[in-house]
Design a protein around this motif. Structure first.
Motif, PDB file in Angstrom:
ATOM      1  N   ILE A  54      -4.949   1.932  17.216  1.00  0.00           N
ATOM      2  CA  ILE A  54      -5.153   0.501  16.983  1.00  0.00           C
ATOM      3  C   ILE A  54      -3.821  -0.227  17.101  1.00  0.00           C
ATOM      4  CG2 ILE A  54      -5.813  -1.228  15.242  1.00  0.00           C
ATOM      5  CD1 ILE A  54      -7.810   0.841  14.147  1.00  0.00           C
ATOM      6  N   GLU A  55      -3.823  -1.263  17.929  1.00  0.00           N
ATOM      7  CA  GLU A  55      -2.634  -2.094  18.008  1.00  0.00           C
ATOM      8  C   GLU A  55      -2.785  -3.185  16.964  1.00  0.00           C
ATOM      9  OE1 GLU A  55      -0.681  -2.786  21.885  1.00  0.00           O
ATOM     10  OE2 GLU A  55      -1.219  -4.871  21.489  1.00  0.00           O
ATOM     11  N   GLY A  56      -1.976  -3.098  15.931  1.00  0.00           N
ATOM     12  CA  GLY A  56      -2.170  -3.956  14.766  1.00  0.00           C
ATOM     13  C   GLY A  56      -1.786  -5.405  15.009  1.00  0.00           C
ATOM     14  N   SER A  57      -2.664  -6.328  14.578  1.00  0.00           N
ATOM     15  CA  SER A  57      -2.277  -7.735  14.598  1.00  0.00           C
ATOM     16  C   SER A  57      -1.955  -8.194  13.183  1.00  0.00           C
ATOM     17  CB  SER A  57      -3.383  -8.591  15.217  1.00  0.00           C
ATOM     18  OG  SER A  57      -4.609  -8.332  14.573  1.00  0.00           O
ATOM     19  N   ALA A  58      -2.439  -7.473  12.204  1.00  0.00           N
ATOM     20  CA  ALA A  58      -2.072  -7.743  10.803  1.00  0.00           C
ATOM     21  C   ALA A  58      -2.278  -6.467  10.003  1.00  0.00           C
ATOM     22  CB  ALA A  58      -2.943  -8.859  10.227  1.00  0.00           C
ATOM     23  N   ILE A  59      -1.353  -6.164   9.129  1.00  0.00           N
ATOM     24  CA  ILE A  59      -1.541  -5.036   8.207  1.00  0.00           C
ATOM     25  C   ILE A  59      -1.271  -5.568   6.810  1.00  0.00           C
ATOM     26  CG2 ILE A  59      -0.768  -2.742   7.503  1.00  0.00           C
ATOM     27  CD1 ILE A  59      -0.043  -2.135  10.354  1.00  0.00           C
ATOM     28  N   ASP A  60      -2.324  -5.769   6.067  1.00  0.00           N
ATOM     29  CA  ASP A  60      -2.167  -6.312   4.714  1.00  0.00           C
ATOM     30  C   ASP A  60      -2.055  -5.177   3.717  1.00  0.00           C
ATOM     31  OD1 ASP A  60      -2.423  -8.909   5.689  1.00  0.00           O
ATOM     32  OD2 ASP A  60      -4.620  -8.783   5.630  1.00  0.00           O
ATOM     33  N   VAL A  61      -1.014  -5.242   2.919  1.00  0.00           N
ATOM     34  CA  VAL A  61      -0.844  -4.209   1.903  1.00  0.00           C
ATOM     35  C   VAL A  61      -1.667  -4.611   0.684  1.00  0.00           C
ATOM     36  CG1 VAL A  61       0.819  -2.913   0.525  1.00  0.00           C
ATOM     37  CG2 VAL A  61       1.503  -3.849   2.755  1.00  0.00           C
ATOM     38  N   ILE A  62      -2.577  -3.755   0.286  1.00  0.00           N
ATOM     39  CA  ILE A  62      -3.464  -4.064  -0.850  1.00  0.00           C
ATOM     40  C   ILE A  62      -2.895  -3.469  -2.134  1.00  0.00           C
ATOM     41  CG2 ILE A  62      -5.834  -3.878  -1.742  1.00  0.00           C
ATOM     42  CD1 ILE A  62      -5.504  -5.546   0.872  1.00  0.00           C
ATOM     43  N   GLY A  63      -2.408  -2.243  -2.064  1.00  0.00           N
ATOM     44  CA  GLY A  63      -1.853  -1.602  -3.265  1.00  0.00           C
ATOM     45  C   GLY A  63      -0.650  -0.748  -2.919  1.00  0.00           C
ATOM     46  N   TRP A  64       0.462  -1.026  -3.577  1.00  0.00           N
ATOM     47  CA  TRP A  64       1.666  -0.202  -3.369  1.00  0.00           C
ATOM     48  C   TRP A  64       1.588   1.063  -4.212  1.00  0.00           C
ATOM     49  CZ3 TRP A  64       4.959  -1.292   0.406  1.00  0.00           C
ATOM     50  CH2 TRP A  64       4.998  -2.600   0.911  1.00  0.00           C
ATOM     51  N   VAL A  65       2.373   2.053  -3.824  1.00  0.00           N
ATOM     52  CA  VAL A  65       2.570   3.238  -4.661  1.00  0.00           C
ATOM     53  C   VAL A  65       3.809   2.950  -5.489  1.00  0.00           C
ATOM     54  CG1 VAL A  65       3.330   5.657  -4.574  1.00  0.00           C
ATOM     55  CG2 VAL A  65       1.417   4.870  -3.164  1.00  0.00           C
ATOM     56  N   GLU A  66       3.666   2.952  -6.810  1.00  0.00           N
ATOM     57  CA  GLU A  66       4.752   2.349  -7.594  1.00  0.00           C
ATOM     58  C   GLU A  66       6.090   3.061  -7.494  1.00  0.00           C
ATOM     59  OE1 GLU A  66       3.067   2.073 -11.563  1.00  0.00           O
ATOM     60  OE2 GLU A  66       4.027   3.973 -12.060  1.00  0.00           O
ATOM     61  N   ASN A  67       6.061   4.378  -7.428  1.00  0.00           N
ATOM     62  CA  ASN A  67       7.336   5.054  -7.194  1.00  0.00           C
ATOM     63  C   ASN A  67       7.108   6.227  -6.248  1.00  0.00           C
ATOM     64  OD1 ASN A  67       9.718   6.404  -7.172  1.00  0.00           O
ATOM     65  ND2 ASN A  67       9.937   6.542  -9.405  1.00  0.00           N
ATOM     66  N   PRO A  68       7.380   6.014  -4.960  1.00  0.00           N
ATOM     67  CA  PRO A  68       7.066   7.037  -3.958  1.00  0.00           C
ATOM     68  C   PRO A  68       7.706   8.390  -4.270  1.00  0.00           C
ATOM     69  CG  PRO A  68       7.714   4.990  -2.904  1.00  0.00           C
ATOM     70  CD  PRO A  68       7.955   4.800  -4.367  1.00  0.00           C
TER      71      PRO A  68
END
Ligand code: 4AD
Ligand code: MG
Length: 464
Positions: free
Chosen positions: A90-104
């Motif tokens: 998929i060639e992304g036109s938008a990637i919305d971050v919904i939830g971060w990982v708090e400490n990778p």
């Protein structure tokens, strides 16, 4: 369109279609050319889909900070991939971050390889891994195939109760269910616990098997099965035992042992074929990473005729094979898993349907054979795991049943409704129980049944 990763990768949408994919980041890598590759998984298939993010995306800075486990919604168009390893991306036109990982750095499911024991201790996060994702899809595929097999063959699915007063297996391995106050238990005059004051007015347990209940429906609906959770308070800490496991139990009227031996063989072949067809992606992973034989041995089961063998013959084979077993073998003993595996793996090399066991090691409901010392029981022994199915023809003759009860010191009153099935229009009937987790373990090659059920219950562990 909201698309699943499976549909995108299977080519359900043509190149150029705009889609939205929702899932979790498996991995992300940034290229020097100013773009990022985000591998997204959503559980629908083994492979993640690659989403390409160009540096001109509004939140490109955010995208470069994505780590394993973050949830995102990616919008873009489907294109033919230039990279190796996948055909569509998929060639992304938008990637919305919904939830971060708090400490990778401390995320328990980081992208590195974790041991299966470590994953077991993080049962709430382990479905995000490749291996448990694959197990989950295979498990689902197998349950659906089981229902389809019975449906196509005219069986009716009966819901049998979880709460019960009967000990089907007569092995006394039941979990008691009670609402009595443990600190202040009501007692009868002679000091026993007064269960008449309990919720159901008598001692009640979690079911060890739906068999007795499904027999009642069998003697009216002819071909039935139950498929549900069962519970055993046996204190066995082995890789094949769970305190809560799922069992598939068909029951057939006007049938004998050979009918259900054939049914077991047909059912196993049907579900193996289904999983070989539907879950090639996951099986390929298990073959490479868990057990190189899983596909080969399933195919050989599909193509082989199961061998029928009498218990007495097995005892002779075991006694004359020249091997020393931990548990010595003589006629009358219950076969242990080393015996079962020797027969299935080394002696026969194919699934074995072991039949006609000594009555003294089997349950009260099994039909006595003409020899008076064996019962019409069968176990299906699979190479690599041992017993996965146990079944029998049921004793349908009231007088024989009653003398068996007496012999085993069981009271006819406790079996009043079960005896009624023998009093009114009794009919020869037979059925079996398939341990569902043992089946999933066999198909995936995973050694321990604790890793093929979402939340394993074993002695000392009812977490989550
Ligand atoms: O041999 P079992 O105890 O047979 C019955 O319960 C019969 N009432 C079935 C019937 O005839 N309808 O159990 C059947 C199968 C075993 O072959 C094994 O695969 C599985 O259930 N099983 C277990 N699986 C996981 N953990 C345990 N503790 C199990 N106990 C039995
Ligand atoms: Mg058994």
């Amino acid at each position: 369109t909201i698309a699943s990763v499976a549909d995108v990768l299977a080519g359900k949408y043509s190149v150029g279609t705009a889609v939205k994919v929702q899932g979790w980041v498996r991995t992300k890598r940034d290229s020097k050319a100013g773009l990022s590759f985000v591998a997204l998984h959503d559980g629908s298939c083994f492979d993640p889909v690659q989403v390409i993010a160009l540096s001109n995306l509004a939140n490109y800075e955010d995208i470069t900070r994505l780590t394993t486990g973050c949830s995102v919604i990616a919008t873009g168009t489907i294109k033919q991939s230039e990279g190796k390893g996948q055909s569509l991306e998929i060639e992304g036109s938008a990637i919305d971050v919904i939830g971060w990982v708090e400490n990778p750095d401390t995320y328990p499911m980081s992208a590195k390889r974790h041991s299966i024991e470590y994953l077991r201790e993080h049962a709430h996060l382990r479905p995000r891994t490749n291996i448990i994702g694959a197990v989950t899809r295979v498990r689902n595929c197998l349950s659906q195939a089981i229902h389809r097999f019975f449906h196509e063959n005219g069986y009716m699915w009966i819901s049998t109760p979880i709460l019960t007063a009967s000990d089907t297996e007569g092995a006394g391995e039941m979990f008691r269910v009670s609402t009595l106050d443990m600190m202040n238990v009501p007692k009868t005059e002679n000091g026993d616990v007064d269960y008449t004051q309990d919720f159901f007015g008598k001692e009640t347990y979690l079911t060890v098997s739906g068999q007795l209940n499904v027999e009642t429906y069998c003697t009216a609906m002819s071909k039935v099965y139950t498929f549900g959770p069962t519970f055993r308070a046996e204190n066995s800490n082995t890789s094949r035992h769970l305190a809560e496991f799922w069992m598939v139990e068909p029951e057939v009227a006007f049938a004998d042992l050979s009918t259900i031996a054939q049914l077991a063989e047909d059912m196993l072949k049907y579900v193996f074929k289904a999983v070989l067809e539907e879950r090639a992606d996951d099986l390929n992973f298990f073959e490479q990473r868990v057990n190189k034989d899983v596909v080969k041995r399933m195919k050989s089961v599909v193509d082989s005729d199961f061998v029928r063998m009498d218990y007495s013959e097995a005892i002779e084979i075991l006694q004359n094979c020249g091997k020393t077993f931990e548990f010595p073998v003589e006629w009358g003993v219950d076969l242990s898993s080393e015996h079962e595996r020797y027969i299935a793996e080394e002696h026969v090399g194919a699934p074995v349907i072991m039949q006609n066991y000594p009555k003294d090691i089997k349950a009260f409901y099994m039909r006595i054979n003409d020899d008076g010392k064996t019962v019409a029981a069968m176990d299906v022994l699979a190479p690599g795991i041992g017993e996965i199915i146990g079944g029998s023809q049921r004793e349908e003759r009231l007088e024989v049943f009653d003398s068996r009860l007496a012999e085993m010191d069981l009271s006819p009153e406790d079996y009043a409704w079960y005896r009624d099935l023998r009093r009114y229009g009794s009919v020869p009937h037979a059925g079996f129980g398939l341990g569902f987790e043992r089946l999933v373990a066999y198909v995936t090659g995973i050694a321990n049944v604790r890793d093929v059920i979402p939340f394993p219950r074993t002695p000392g562990n009812a977490n989550y």
